[in-house]
Motif scaffolding. Structure first.
Motif, mmCIF file in Angstrom:
data_model
loop_
_atom_site.group_PDB
_atom_site.id
_atom_site.type_symbol
_atom_site.label_atom_id
_atom_site.label_comp_id
_atom_site.label_asym_id
_atom_site.label_seq_id
_atom_site.Cartn_x
_atom_site.Cartn_y
_atom_site.Cartn_z
ATOM 1 N N LEU A 23 -13.074 6.430 -4.095
ATOM 2 C CA LEU A 23 -13.572 7.097 -2.885
ATOM 3 C C LEU A 23 -14.273 6.114 -1.955
ATOM 4 O O LEU A 23 -14.090 6.161 -0.729
ATOM 5 N N ASP A 24 -15.059 5.206 -2.523
ATOM 6 C CA ASP A 24 -15.718 4.181 -1.697
ATOM 7 C C ASP A 24 -14.689 3.284 -1.020
ATOM 8 O O ASP A 24 -14.818 2.956 0.165
ATOM 9 N N ALA A 25 -13.667 2.894 -1.761
ATOM 10 C CA ALA A 25 -12.622 2.030 -1.197
ATOM 11 C C ALA A 25 -11.833 2.760 -0.119
ATOM 12 O O ALA A 25 -11.476 2.167 0.913
ATOM 13 N N ALA A 26 -11.576 4.038 -0.309
ATOM 14 C CA ALA A 26 -10.851 4.823 0.694
ATOM 15 C C ALA A 26 -11.662 4.940 1.980
ATOM 16 O O ALA A 26 -11.132 4.768 3.083
ATOM 17 N N ARG A 27 -12.972 5.190 1.844
ATOM 18 C CA ARG A 27 -13.840 5.268 3.034
ATOM 19 C C ARG A 27 -13.856 3.927 3.755
ATOM 20 O O ARG A 27 -13.790 3.862 4.986
ATOM 21 N N ALA A 28 -13.958 2.848 3.004
ATOM 22 C CA ALA A 28 -13.970 1.511 3.605
ATOM 23 C C ALA A 28 -12.651 1.229 4.316
ATOM 24 O O ALA A 28 -12.643 0.667 5.417
ATOM 25 N N LEU A 29 -11.561 1.623 3.724
ATOM 26 C CA LEU A 29 -10.247 1.419 4.334
ATOM 27 C C LEU A 29 -10.163 2.142 5.673
ATOM 28 O O LEU A 29 -9.717 1.573 6.675
ATOM 29 N N VAL A 30 -10.623 3.380 5.729
ATOM 30 C CA VAL A 30 -10.616 4.141 6.981
ATOM 31 C C VAL A 30 -11.543 3.504 8.001
ATOM 32 O O VAL A 30 -11.193 3.354 9.177
ATOM 33 N N ALA A 31 -12.735 3.102 7.569
ATOM 34 C CA ALA A 31 -13.700 2.491 8.489
ATOM 35 C C ALA A 31 -13.173 1.185 9.069
ATOM 36 O O ALA A 31 -13.382 0.893 10.246
ATOM 37 N N GLU A 32 -12.490 0.398 8.264
ATOM 38 C CA GLU A 32 -12.005 -0.913 8.706
ATOM 39 C C GLU A 32 -10.695 -0.847 9.479
ATOM 40 O O GLU A 32 -10.496 -1.601 10.429
ATOM 41 N N GLU A 33 -9.788 0.049 9.061
ATOM 42 C CA GLU A 33 -8.437 0.009 9.613
ATOM 43 C C GLU A 33 -7.982 1.305 10.272
ATOM 44 O O GLU A 33 -6.893 1.365 10.826
ATOM 45 N N GLY A 34 -8.794 2.348 10.197
ATOM 46 C CA GLY A 34 -8.423 3.617 10.824
ATOM 47 C C GLY A 34 -7.739 4.555 9.854
ATOM 48 O O GLY A 34 -7.290 4.165 8.778
ATOM 49 N N ILE A 35 -7.651 5.813 10.278
ATOM 50 C CA ILE A 35 -7.096 6.871 9.445
ATOM 51 C C ILE A 35 -5.652 6.586 9.059
ATOM 52 O O ILE A 35 -5.238 6.840 7.934
ATOM 53 N N GLU A 36 -4.903 6.061 10.008
ATOM 54 C CA GLU A 36 -3.484 5.830 9.755
ATOM 55 C C GLU A 36 -3.249 4.852 8.611
ATOM 56 O O GLU A 36 -2.204 4.886 7.967
ATOM 57 N N ALA A 37 -4.200 3.984 8.353
ATOM 58 C CA ALA A 37 -4.050 2.983 7.282
ATOM 59 C C ALA A 37 -4.237 3.583 5.893
ATOM 60 O O ALA A 37 -3.849 2.983 4.899
ATOM 61 N N LEU A 38 -4.825 4.773 5.824
ATOM 62 C CA LEU A 38 -5.102 5.375 4.521
ATOM 63 C C LEU A 38 -3.835 5.959 3.918
ATOM 64 O O LEU A 38 -3.210 6.853 4.480
ATOM 65 N N SER A 39 -3.457 5.441 2.804
ATOM 66 C CA SER A 39 -2.342 5.979 2.016
ATOM 67 C C SER A 39 -2.658 5.696 0.555
ATOM 68 O O SER A 39 -3.511 4.838 0.246
ATOM 69 N N LEU A 40 -1.992 6.393 -0.322
ATOM 70 C CA LEU A 40 -2.216 6.137 -1.743
ATOM 71 C C LEU A 40 -1.782 4.720 -2.108
ATOM 72 O O LEU A 40 -2.454 4.050 -2.901
ATOM 73 N N ALA A 41 -0.702 4.249 -1.502
ATOM 74 C CA ALA A 41 -0.235 2.886 -1.782
ATOM 75 C C ALA A 41 -1.261 1.854 -1.323
ATOM 76 O O ALA A 41 -1.564 0.902 -2.056
ATOM 77 N N ALA A 42 -1.807 2.044 -0.119
ATOM 78 C CA ALA A 42 -2.806 1.102 0.396
ATOM 79 C C ALA A 42 -4.067 1.122 -0.458
ATOM 80 O O ALA A 42 -4.656 0.075 -0.741
ATOM 81 N N LEU A 43 -4.471 2.310 -0.895
ATOM 82 C CA LEU A 43 -5.656 2.416 -1.744
ATOM 83 C C LEU A 43 -5.412 1.748 -3.092
ATOM 84 O O LEU A 43 -6.269 1.010 -3.591
ATOM 85 N N ALA A 44 -4.239 1.970 -3.667
ATOM 86 C CA ALA A 44 -3.910 1.354 -4.955
ATOM 87 C C ALA A 44 -3.964 -0.173 -4.842
ATOM 88 O O ALA A 44 -4.524 -0.845 -5.721
ATOM 89 N N ARG A 45 -3.410 -0.719 -3.752
ATOM 90 C CA ARG A 45 -3.455 -2.176 -3.543
ATOM 91 C C ARG A 45 -4.895 -2.664 -3.420
ATOM 92 O O ARG A 45 -5.268 -3.679 -3.992
ATOM 93 N N ARG A 46 -5.700 -1.925 -2.677
ATOM 94 C CA ARG A 46 -7.074 -2.340 -2.426
ATOM 95 C C ARG A 46 -7.892 -2.422 -3.706
ATOM 96 O O ARG A 46 -8.717 -3.315 -3.868
ATOM 97 N N VAL A 47 -7.696 -1.478 -4.610
ATOM 98 C CA VAL A 47 -8.509 -1.454 -5.833
ATOM 99 C C VAL A 47 -7.809 -2.083 -7.026
ATOM 100 O O VAL A 47 -8.387 -2.161 -8.108
ATOM 101 N N GLY A 48 -6.570 -2.510 -6.845
ATOM 102 C CA GLY A 48 -5.846 -3.149 -7.936
ATOM 103 C C GLY A 48 -5.411 -2.187 -9.020
ATOM 104 O O GLY A 48 -5.359 -2.546 -10.203
ATOM 105 N N LEU A 49 -5.090 -0.978 -8.636
ATOM 106 C CA LEU A 49 -4.656 0.043 -9.578
ATOM 107 C C LEU A 49 -3.194 0.371 -9.276
ATOM 108 O O LEU A 49 -2.777 0.335 -8.122
ATOM 109 N N SER A 50 -2.430 0.662 -10.290
ATOM 110 C CA SER A 50 -1.037 1.039 -10.053
ATOM 111 C C SER A 50 -0.992 2.408 -9.381
ATOM 112 O O SER A 50 -1.904 3.228 -9.542
ATOM 113 N N ARG A 51 0.086 2.657 -8.646
ATOM 114 C CA ARG A 51 0.218 3.969 -8.016
ATOM 115 C C ARG A 51 0.258 5.088 -9.053
ATOM 116 O O ARG A 51 -0.412 6.115 -8.858
ATOM 117 N N PRO A 52 0.978 4.921 -10.162
ATOM 118 C CA PRO A 52 0.911 5.988 -11.179
ATOM 119 C C PRO A 52 -0.513 6.199 -11.698
ATOM 120 O O PRO A 52 -0.925 7.323 -11.961
#
Length: 191
Positions: free
Chosen positions: A21-50
């Motif tokens: 949740l913290d990483a998702a908020r940071a992603l939106v704050a830094e890059e905007g709503i359009e940048a938020l996706s599950l794939a982008a969040l997974a990359r940011r935190v180093g977690l697989s999409r599954p």
């Protein structure tokens, strides 16, 4: 099996959810709503999409989780703000000021922007339920002040606040002018 970094699986999942949740908020704050996706969040935190799907089935679930997490804190701020002022105008002013403060600060701005994003109905309903907590203290203040149709009036005041927040974010140097106009419109309209 993934390694857990806490004493229990439950504690590990709670920490992981907090990180997501913290990483998702940071992603939106830094890059905007359009940048938020599950794939982008997974990359940011180093977690697989599954692995991410264990926490959120969709982007809508993620957005709803971010907003739902903020709403209790936000509702507490609103409740606290309305306990001090004695008269109805003071309570309405306190509500408007705390709402605008929350809606324009960095921590909550992502949640506000996400809540306004196009979401599927189940996620919107989850957010509506939480959002009703924010209006409850204002509805009570309006009821106690003898205002007709207090729930309707509270929604209309919130509409003013929503518009004022957008205007204040576009022109931060005019924020006090926007707040003053919003206060005048809300309190004069109650009489």
């Amino acid at each position: 099996m993934p390694r857990i970094s806490e004493a229990t699986v439950a504690a590990h999942r709670a920490r992981q959810l907090r990180t997501l949740l913290d990483a998702a908020r940071a992603l939106v704050a830094e890059e905007g709503i359009e940048a938020l996706s599950l794939a982008a969040l997974a990359r940011r935190v180093g977690l697989s999409r599954p692995g991410l799907y264990e926490y959120f089935r969709s982007k809508d679930d993620l957005v709803a989780a971010i907003v739902e997490e903020e709403l209790p804190r936000w509702a507490s701020l609103v409740e606290d703000a309305l306990t001090d002022p004695g008269d109805l105008d003071g309570k309405v002013e306190a509500y408007i000021r705390v709402q605008l403060g929350v809606m324009t600060d960095g921590r909550h701005a992502a949640a506000v922007a996400l809540a306004e994003h196009a979401l599927a109905e189940p996620a919107l309903e989850r957010i509506r339920v939480g959002h009703a907590q924010l209006l409850r203290p204002l509805v009570k203040a309006l009821e106690d002040g003898g205002v007709a149709e207090p729930a309707l009036r509270a929604e209309l005041i919130q509409g003013l606040v929503d518009t004022a927040a957008r205007l204040a974010q576009r022109a931060p140097s005019d924020a006090e002018t926007v707040i003053a106009a919003t206060l005048a419109q809300a309190t004069v309209g109650l009489r």
